[in-house]
Motif scaffolding. Structure first.
Motif, PDB file in Angstrom:
ATOM      1  N   GLY A  65     -28.049 -23.552   8.059  1.00 37.83           N
ATOM      2  CA  GLY A  65     -28.855 -23.869   6.895  1.00 37.83           C
ATOM      3  C   GLY A  65     -30.280 -24.242   7.226  1.00 37.83           C
ATOM      4  N   ILE A  66     -30.843 -25.099   6.374  1.00 40.34           N
ATOM      5  CA  ILE A  66     -32.277 -25.395   6.456  1.00 40.34           C
ATOM      6  C   ILE A  66     -32.633 -26.320   7.607  1.00 40.34           C
ATOM      7  CG2 ILE A  66     -32.555 -25.043   3.971  1.00 40.34           C
ATOM      8  CD1 ILE A  66     -32.560 -28.066   3.629  1.00 40.34           C
ATOM      9  N   GLY A  67     -31.670 -27.047   8.153  1.00 39.16           N
ATOM     10  CA  GLY A  67     -31.949 -27.960   9.248  1.00 39.16           C
ATOM     11  C   GLY A  67     -32.610 -29.245   8.787  1.00 39.16           C
ATOM     12  N   ILE A  68     -32.766 -30.172   9.737  1.00 39.42           N
ATOM     13  CA  ILE A  68     -33.339 -31.494   9.441  1.00 39.42           C
ATOM     14  C   ILE A  68     -34.453 -31.755  10.441  1.00 39.42           C
ATOM     15  CG2 ILE A  68     -32.845 -33.959   9.193  1.00 39.42           C
ATOM     16  CD1 ILE A  68     -29.899 -33.189   8.865  1.00 39.42           C
ATOM     17  N   PRO A  69     -35.650 -32.134   9.965  1.00 40.76           N
ATOM     18  CA  PRO A  69     -36.726 -32.463  10.901  1.00 40.76           C
ATOM     19  C   PRO A  69     -36.331 -33.630  11.805  1.00 40.76           C
ATOM     20  CG  PRO A  69     -37.579 -32.201   8.676  1.00 40.76           C
ATOM     21  CD  PRO A  69     -36.083 -32.190   8.572  1.00 40.76           C
ATOM     22  N   LEU A  70     -36.894 -33.637  13.025  1.00 39.23           N
ATOM     23  CA  LEU A  70     -36.515 -34.643  14.006  1.00 39.23           C
ATOM     24  C   LEU A  70     -36.852 -36.049  13.530  1.00 39.23           C
ATOM     25  CD1 LEU A  70     -35.394 -35.155  16.839  1.00 39.23           C
ATOM     26  CD2 LEU A  70     -37.714 -34.945  17.734  1.00 39.23           C
ATOM     27  N   ASP A  71     -38.009 -36.213  12.833  1.00 37.62           N
ATOM     28  CA  ASP A  71     -38.389 -37.555  12.401  1.00 37.62           C
ATOM     29  C   ASP A  71     -37.530 -38.076  11.266  1.00 37.62           C
ATOM     30  OD1 ASP A  71     -39.366 -35.614  10.691  1.00 37.62           O
ATOM     31  OD2 ASP A  71     -41.104 -36.809  10.095  1.00 37.62           O
ATOM     32  N   LYS A  72     -36.733 -37.208  10.632  1.00 38.87           N
ATOM     33  CA  LYS A  72     -35.849 -37.627   9.542  1.00 38.87           C
ATOM     34  C   LYS A  72     -34.419 -37.875  10.000  1.00 38.87           C
ATOM     35  CE  LYS A  72     -39.051 -37.131   6.371  1.00 38.87           C
ATOM     36  NZ  LYS A  72     -39.598 -38.298   5.643  1.00 38.87           N
ATOM     37  N   GLN A  73     -34.091 -37.433  11.224  1.00 34.14           N
ATOM     38  CA  GLN A  73     -32.695 -37.532  11.673  1.00 34.14           C
ATOM     39  C   GLN A  73     -32.261 -38.978  11.897  1.00 34.14           C
ATOM     40  OE1 GLN A  73     -31.943 -34.967  15.042  1.00 34.14           O
ATOM     41  NE2 GLN A  73     -32.968 -33.208  14.073  1.00 34.14           N
ATOM     42  N   ALA A  74     -33.206 -39.851  12.248  1.00 38.64           N
ATOM     43  CA  ALA A  74     -32.835 -41.247  12.504  1.00 38.64           C
ATOM     44  C   ALA A  74     -32.456 -41.966  11.223  1.00 38.64           C
ATOM     45  CB  ALA A  74     -33.986 -41.980  13.195  1.00 38.64           C
ATOM     46  N   GLN A  75     -33.030 -41.547  10.069  1.00 36.65           N
ATOM     47  CA  GLN A  75     -32.748 -42.224   8.801  1.00 36.65           C
ATOM     48  C   GLN A  75     -31.731 -41.482   7.949  1.00 36.65           C
ATOM     49  OE1 GLN A  75     -36.145 -41.528   9.613  1.00 36.65           O
ATOM     50  NE2 GLN A  75     -36.379 -43.543  10.601  1.00 36.65           N
TER      51      GLN A  75
ATOM     52  N   ALA B 150     -33.103 -35.762   3.739  1.00 38.86           N
ATOM     53  CA  ALA B 150     -34.071 -35.203   4.684  1.00 38.86           C
ATOM     54  C   ALA B 150     -35.460 -35.097   4.085  1.00 38.86           C
ATOM     55  CB  ALA B 150     -33.594 -33.829   5.159  1.00 38.86           C
ATOM     56  N   ASP B 151     -35.539 -34.925   2.763  1.00 37.67           N
ATOM     57  CA  ASP B 151     -36.831 -34.804   2.112  1.00 37.67           C
ATOM     58  C   ASP B 151     -36.674 -35.233   0.669  1.00 37.67           C
ATOM     59  OD1 ASP B 151     -39.667 -33.689   2.380  1.00 37.67           O
ATOM     60  OD2 ASP B 151     -38.920 -32.654   0.601  1.00 37.67           O
ATOM     61  N   ALA B 152     -37.748 -35.793   0.101  1.00 39.93           N
ATOM     62  CA  ALA B 152     -37.650 -36.251  -1.286  1.00 39.93           C
ATOM     63  C   ALA B 152     -37.346 -35.110  -2.227  1.00 39.93           C
ATOM     64  CB  ALA B 152     -38.964 -36.933  -1.683  1.00 39.93           C
ATOM     65  N   SER B 153     -37.813 -33.912  -1.898  1.00 41.72           N
ATOM     66  CA  SER B 153     -37.546 -32.762  -2.770  1.00 41.72           C
ATOM     67  C   SER B 153     -36.115 -32.305  -2.690  1.00 41.72           C
ATOM     68  CB  SER B 153     -38.471 -31.607  -2.384  1.00 41.72           C
ATOM     69  OG  SER B 153     -38.203 -31.194  -1.052  1.00 41.72           O
TER      70      SER B 153
END
Length: 999
Positions: free
Chosen positions: A443-453, A461-464
């Motif tokens: 799928g779309i994956g998760i950015p590295l800076d979002k994986q911790a939260q 992963a994103d507000a959208s």
């Protein structure tokens, strides 16, 4: 010495010391004097007696020489003047008695018959002497004298005089010492007096007088020096204390000023804190109330939508109903996430510890997630569970919840490609296994800076993402909390644009079991044809997990070529798994050409694998060339069962599923069921009777104990409910164990609760095993067989009867589970109606009891509701009643749990009315039934033997002849298995009608 040391007066101590010394000296001197005088008195007595013997001997020489005994006797008679001489005698030289003298012949001891050797002997109070009589030439005889020696009298007089002398000496010494001790005690007492005054007056200017130059004088000097030092130190201390007081007063003034300022700040802070806490409580209450308020109409909406969907509707209406159901299920999933998160935050979520198979988790996950992936162009693959060799112990429901959440997220965020669920065995020993679960997607994956939260609450992963894909942001948080409570860990690896892998590890305890596959299903050769690499890999792993050999191809043409190549070598594949929609030659065309090509030879079993609608596939032409259809993702049990079914249809004797348990497993077993719930008694009665047992019933501990004491050998095992009014199961078991005849009788504890303290109490009371309601039939039968060591004879094996009703699930009723448990649809419907009649207003009754503070009655009713509903497979009622029990036990939200139970009861009663209807009213047939008196007597006989079916049959004939109220009362007692109350009611009815008991 200790009492002496504890004396407070030094003068008394000195006096006692002097007296002790004087007394010791006088005693020692008196003892020495006594010893000397005693020895002197003995020596004097011996000398006197020796002189007397010599005198008698010399005076008797002539008498002996001339044998003149008369002269010798006269000589001895002169001894009367000596008062101490008790006896005397003269012996001849040859030892014969020549003459004798005895002072008191009546009391005297006999004289020695012969003389002894010369010598003096002390014998108590007597002194004896033997002495030889001789003249100048020879020994002419011997003399014997016995004298009374009053040594005790002498000693008594002596000690009296000595004691008087000692007392006089002590008195004289005391008088002298009492005056002389003042030379020492006077100065010491003077120092002590000054010390006492200093202590009382706190006056360090006082000084002790010095009257001597000895050690006491030195003591007075040292004491006065100490007082001088203390006087100066106290002056310095007083000055320091004055300075400290001044500083303290200044500090207190400053603190008071600062405290006033802090109080203002604290008041403002407390107001803000209370406002924040109030807001949090209001938010939590609003969240809980709104969740339950939304769930209440949602249950009704989903139930009514399900009932409406079963009607014959036009396509447009049917499509709208399905959309309503899908939207309702989505909303309910969101509500469940919110409730689970709230429960986790409150610390009220508990992890179960029950046996289950990982393969069952795969099956359930495949069945649930296949529909989610059906509308997308993705391949969903669920790898087979690793081979462990038995069951794992844990919480299957929560594990499944984690996998459904992760897999649902993977499907949601994947537009094309595939989603794969895998399980890997990391470690295993004799007691525990550690399994790694992984859900990967493209799928779309998760950015590295979002994986911790990503595992934090309300985070995505994103507000959208929330707006685009939906969701609450609670799913991964719930997964993390659940994994942590199971003792594992969870993580994610992801690359944006390429996909993600969510993984978690969980340690389980495990127990071995034995599984055997029929020889016809062992070592099969499988051909897998699928254009998707993910699907091929999953099908190969699934086949190999069963022990089959798998060959893979990526198209229909390649599969046909493989089969024809095998055919040319006079061999064949046993099974072919073909994807339906493959480019080029699809699976259905492959099956058709295969059947046409190999008409007269053995063709492999053809199973069509599809991720699309099975209904559409079954409507295709030439579908008869296919032996079965499998929906993706394919699990090991689904594959095994499909192959087994196909073999069975082709003429093999292979069971479609695992071999069913033998009927009549406890044939002839005698069982006593003790439960205050009539529904639970009926469930146990029918389950055990269906397996061949003879069942007796009791509705409380007291009646069961009385019956067992009267019939100690009538049953082989007891099923005892632990929570009953009056005498509960714990007390009944304790008394049973105290009865010698019933001490070894196995007892199984039954309860609708699952609290650990209940299990501990059951073991402490002497119960042998613990079985939770609703009954797992196989577990119950296995427990009975284990405790009775297989006393019953196994019945003949046979297939289980199919349920008589369809397997559709009504809202609030797990119909298939209920019919499988009861095995009698008519009885099941009857007790569903009875449950609705007995407990339909149970929610209102619970609310009233809680309002009145009657928590004991409320707990009992909630427990009955849970047990009765679980026995009837009313899953929502059983669950919410259990949640109410847990809320009361843990001090949780009782009001919210009660509302949920009331909602579940309303839905369940509506479904019961729709499914089970109402009790039929029997037509009156007086002629067939006989007269009222005869039927009442037959009813009493049936009640006396505790035969409910016979009693109900007679009551059906009797009902038209008596009042409806009497009939209802009798039927209620019989349905409650309260046969004694039914007997009393029947006898009262006979009295009311004026009928006689005997004709």
């Amino acid at each position: 010495m200790k009492p002496l040391m504890h004396m407070r007066s030094i003068s008394k101590k000195l006096l006692l010391l002097v007296l002790a010394a004087n007394l010791s000296t006088l005693l020692l001197a008196g003892a020495a004097l006594l010893y000397y005088d005693f020895q002197e008195a003995r020596a004097k007595t011996v000398a006197e007696l020796n002189a007397l013997a010599n005198l008698l001997g010399q005076g008797s020489i002539a008498a002996l020489e001339f044998s003149d005994a008369k002269v010798a006797a006269e000589n001895l008679a002169n001894l009367r003047a000596a008062q101490n001489v008790a006896a005397a005698a003269i012996y001849t030289s040859n030892g014969t008695l020549f003459a004798s003298y005895v002072r008191n012949a009546a009391q005297a001891e006999p004289l020695p018959p012969r003389p002894a050797a010369d010598g003096i002997h002390f014998n108590g109070a007597e002194l004896t002497i033997f002495k030889t009589i001789a003249n100048a030439q020879e020994t002419v005889g011997a003399v014997y004298v016995r004298e009374q020696h009053d040594l005790a009298g002498w000693l008594r007089d002596y000690l009296f005089i000595l004691g008087a002398v000692l007392l006089a000496s002590l008195a004289f010494g005391l008088a002298i010492s009492s005056r002389l001790q003042r030379w020492i005690s006077g100065p010491v007492l003077a120092v002590a007096d000054v010390a006492h005054q200093v202590m009382e007056q706190r006056n360090f200017t006082l000084r002790a007088p010095k009257t001597t130059e000895d050690e006491v004088g030195q003591l007075a000097d040292a004491f006065n020096g100490m007082l001088h030092t203390l006087e100066h130190e106290m002056a310095e201390r007083n000055a320091a204390e004055l300075a400290v007081r001044t500083l303290n007063e200044d500090l207190e003034r400053r603190v008071h000023e600062r405290t006033a300022e802090l109080e203002v700040v604290n008041q403002n802070l407390q107001v803000r804190t209370e406002e924040a806490e109030s807001a949090n409580r209001a938010k939590a209450d609003f969240l809980a109330n709104m969740s339950h308020e939304i769930r209440t109409p949602m249950n009704g909406i989903l139930g009514l939508a399900y009932l409406l969907d079963r009607r014959h509707l036009d396509n447009e209406s049917s499509d709208m109903v399905r959309k309503i159901r899908n939207a309702g299920r989505s909303l309910q999933a969101i509500i469940n996430d919110i409730l689970d998160f709230s429960k986790i935050e409150a610390g009220r979520l508990e992890i179960e510890h029950t046996p289950f198979r990982l393969s069952d988790i795969c099956d359930n996950l495949a069945a649930i997630m296949a529909a989610n992936a059906g509308d997308k162009e993705i391949e969903l693959a669920i790898a087979p569970a690793p081979h462990i060799g038995g069951h794992v112990l844990g919480d299957a429901l929560r594990l499944e919840q984690i996998l459904i959440n992760l897999t649902g997220n993977a499907i949601k965020f994947t537009e094309r490609g595939g989603v794969k669920v895998g399980m890997t065995l990391l470690s295993q020993n004799e007691r525990t296994v550690t399994v790694r679960f992984a859900v990967s997607d493209t799928g779309i994956g998760i950015p590295l800076d979002k994986q911790a939260q990503i595992f934090s609450a309300f985070s995505q992963a994103d507000a959208s993402t929330t707006r685009r894909f939906g969701g609450t942001g609670l799913g991964l948080t719930i997964c993390r909390r659940l994994v942590e409570k199971m003792g594992g860990e969870i993580g994610v690896t992801s690359t944006p644009g390429q996909g993600s892998e969510f993984w978690f590890t969980v340690p389980f305890e495990w127990v071995q079991d034995a599984e055997f596959a029929p020889p016809e299903l062992a070592q099969l050769d499988i051909l897998v044809a699928d254009d998707s690499g993910i699907a091929r890999e999953n099908l190969v792993q699934t086949a190999r997990s069963i022990g089959w050999n798998a060959t893979i191809v990526d198209s229909g043409e390649a599969a046909l070529q493989k089969i024809m190549s095998r055919h040319a070598q006079h061999a064949h594949y046993d099974v072919m798994l073909a994807d339906w929609k493959m480019p080029g030659m699809d699976g259905l065309e492959l099956a058709t050409r295969l059947r046409g090509t190999l008409q007269d030879t053995v063709t492999p079993i053809v199973l069509m694998v599809t991720a699309f609608s099975q209904e559409e596939l079954l409507r295709q032409p030439n579908i008869d060339c296919v032996d079965g259809v499998l929906s993706k993702p394919v699990t090991s049990s689904a594959l095994y069962n499909s192959v087994a079914n196909a073999m069975q249809r082709r003429g093999g004797a292979i069971p479609a599923t695992a071999p069913a348990a033998e009927n009549q497993r406890i044939q002839g077993m005698r069982v006593l069921v003790v439960d205050d719930s009539d529904i639970n008694r009926e469930v146990a009665l029918r389950i055990l009777q269906a397996d061949g047992a003879h069942v007796e019933l009791a509705n409380d501990g007291a009646s069961a104990l009385g019956w067992l004491c009267a019939n100690p050998s009538a049953v082989d095992i007891v099923l005892m409910d632990v929570q009953m009014p009056g005498m509960d199961g714990y007390e009944a078991t304790r008394r049973l164990r105290a009865t010698p005849a019933c001490r070894a009788l196995p007892v199984i504890a039954l309860t609708a609760g699952a609290f650990k303290n209940q299990q501990d109490a059951a073991r402490a009371a002497g119960m042998d095993a613990f079985v939770a309601k609703p009954f797992n039939v196989d577990e119950l039968i296995a427990t009975i067989l284990r405790l009775t060591r297989g006393l019953s004879a196994a019945g003949a094996p046979g297939p289980a009867a199919a349920p008589q009703a369809d397997a559709d699930i009504w809202p609030g009723i797990a119909l298939q589970q209920g019919l499988a448990t009861w095995r009698d649809e008519a009885a099941y419907r009857k007790f569903l109606r009875k449950f609705a009649a007995d407990y339909g207003r149970g929610g209102a009754q619970l609310e009233a009891w809680y309002a009145q503070g009657e928590s004991t009655h409320a707990r009992a009713l909630a427990h009955k509701l849970k047990g009765g509903a679980a026995s009837l497979s009313l899953t929502d009622v059983a669950r919410t009643a259990g949640e109410l029990e847990v809320a009361e036990h843990d001090g949780g939200d009782i009001a919210g749990a009660l509302r949920a139970l009331q909602d579940a009861l309303a839905v369940a009663c509506a479904s019961i009315a729709a499914y089970a209807g109402t009790d039929p009213v029997p037509a009156a047939d007086t002629a067939a039934g006989g007269d009222t008196a005869t039927l009442l007597r037959e009813l009493l006989l049936a009640l006396d033997t505790d035969a409910p079916d016979r009693a109900n049959g007679i009551l059906t004939q009797l009902a038209p002849m008596i009042s409806p109220a009497s009939a209802a009362q009798l039927r209620g007692h019989i349905d409650d298995f309260d046969f004694r109350a039914a007997e009393a009611a029947a006898l009262g009815l006979m009295t009311e009608l004026g009928l006689e008991l005997e004709e």
